[in-house]
Design an enzyme around this catalytic site. Sequence first.
Site, mmCIF file in Angstrom:
data_model
loop_
_atom_site.group_PDB
_atom_site.id
_atom_site.type_symbol
_atom_site.label_atom_id
_atom_site.label_comp_id
_atom_site.label_asym_id
_atom_site.label_seq_id
_atom_site.Cartn_x
_atom_site.Cartn_y
_atom_site.Cartn_z
ATOM 1 N N HIS A 106 42.691 43.182 42.862
ATOM 2 C CA HIS A 106 41.757 42.231 42.258
ATOM 3 C C HIS A 106 41.653 42.511 40.767
ATOM 4 O O HIS A 106 41.560 43.660 40.347
ATOM 5 C CB HIS A 106 40.379 42.379 42.910
ATOM 6 C CG HIS A 106 39.428 41.297 42.520
ATOM 7 N ND1 HIS A 106 39.344 40.102 43.197
ATOM 8 C CD2 HIS A 106 38.535 41.219 41.505
ATOM 9 C CE1 HIS A 106 38.429 39.336 42.628
ATOM 10 N NE2 HIS A 106 37.920 39.994 41.596
ATOM 11 N N ARG A 147 25.281 32.334 39.229
ATOM 12 C CA ARG A 147 25.290 33.313 38.135
ATOM 13 C C ARG A 147 25.924 32.714 36.896
ATOM 14 O O ARG A 147 25.466 32.922 35.775
ATOM 15 C CB ARG A 147 26.065 34.572 38.551
ATOM 16 C CG ARG A 147 25.278 35.469 39.479
ATOM 17 C CD ARG A 147 26.180 36.508 40.108
ATOM 18 N NE ARG A 147 26.818 37.350 39.132
ATOM 19 C CZ ARG A 147 28.008 37.937 39.305
ATOM 20 N NH1 ARG A 147 28.670 37.783 40.441
ATOM 21 N NH2 ARG A 147 28.525 38.684 38.379
HETATM 22 N N1 URA Z 1 35.141 38.564 39.415
HETATM 23 C C1 URA Z 1 34.446 38.339 40.559
HETATM 24 O O1 URA Z 1 35.024 38.070 41.608
HETATM 25 N N2 URA Z 1 33.103 38.412 40.519
HETATM 26 C C2 URA Z 1 32.428 38.714 39.404
HETATM 27 O O2 URA Z 1 31.222 38.780 39.434
HETATM 28 C C3 URA Z 1 33.156 38.944 38.208
HETATM 29 C C4 URA Z 1 34.525 38.871 38.251
#
Ligand code: URA
Length: 444
Positions: free
Chosen positions: A90, A176
């Site tokens: 990721h 968010r």
């Molecule tokens: N990538 C994500 O998946 N979530 C976040 O909050 C920030 C970056």
Amino acid sequence: MHALEVITKKRDGGELSKEEIEFFVRRYTTDQIPDYQAAAWLMALFLRGMTERETYDLTLAMAHSGRTLDMRDVAPTTEAGEKLLVVDKHSTGGVGDKVSLILAPLVAACGVPMAKMTGRGLGFTGGTVDKLESIPGYRTDLSVDAFKAQVREIGVALSGQTIDLAPADRKLYALRDATATVESIPLIVSSIMSKKLAAGADAIVLDVKVGTGAFMETADDAERLAQALVRLGKEARREVVALIADMNQPLGRAVGNALEVREAIDTLHDAGPRGLRQHCLTIAAEVLCLSRRVETRRDALTLALETLSSGAAWQKFRQMVEAQGGDVSCVDDPDGLPQAAIVEAVPAPRSGYLAGLDAAEVGLAVVGLGGGREEMGQPIDHSVGVLVHHRVGDAVREGVPLFTVHANDQEKLETACERVLRAHAFSNESVRPLPLFYKRIPEQ
Ligand code: URA
């Protein structure tokens, strides 16, 4: 229990119990708590912070807010009779980050399955799903069964996140983004790790970006985030390695969806920008080690290098595009990918050393061209983007092409040209090139 009590407790600096966190996540995911209360809760979490225990409980509550996958059945067994671990990767997000497009087929061609669910871009950061959708016909909406069947068959799938995987994160992340509560370490940790845990990974390699084009702008913040991610992984009994990578300048030369796919194809032909290639090989080596495919990082790097040079990684990419319904002729000849009507090279205004190339500004210029979204759900133009021709530290001569803009609208082209030009800073003194990576956590 009432949502208002949970919000008030956090607003006043209290520590939430596991039950309170689970209650809020469950109720919000099922639309029993409205966005305005969830927005207030997020702001309270953002401003008051969360303990490690709260962060862990939030992560698990989000991971279990929908379906969880078991990927053990797609992990191959080695000759010694041991199952390889299922490894996921990721990135915390950046500008020009096309690593997954290269990494997934590369690792799969090394014999380690890569089942990667990936997201769309938001703000100035790009998303792998948008990049893949530049390939005509490529399906990013595989069902879980089709996704797993493809991994079993060809060892790799790159698709969008299924609708029922960590749905709490999908809702909370969108909120968010609209409430200035993204840049919070506990919220980022729970967002990333909930998705990874729900997707069934045994081990995770995290590409934590730091710099102007990342959510974490300082080395200290990036290290705090990386440490928190690794600690949470350990707590959840997953092996996690985090690499802190530079995001002060775009990764590679291309920023913009089809342009990035083209650059990924070049890299899979072992002909892409050196830094991008090295970045992908380094992450691939970590994935190969964590999976137990090889023992040392040196062996892993050798295997990844051979697999890239032999063309096996490219063949795997082609196979993946075909399996997901993409038009293979467009990746065999990338001129078939979407192309912008106007292509303009902008010359360097002066001679000197390139002292800065603000990644966020380049990303925002691409959004302005239509290559990214200002709001969720907005359609994007896959053909537009920017190619930067120099890296920080390069000596540049006045008049040489500094960057090239691909646009479909004259006014947007001019705005992008001005913005990307301003993103370049020059110095008369020589400037050190930026490193690719700053740190590995755990260190060794
Ligand atoms: N990538 C994500 O998946 N979530 C976040 O909050 C920030 C970056």
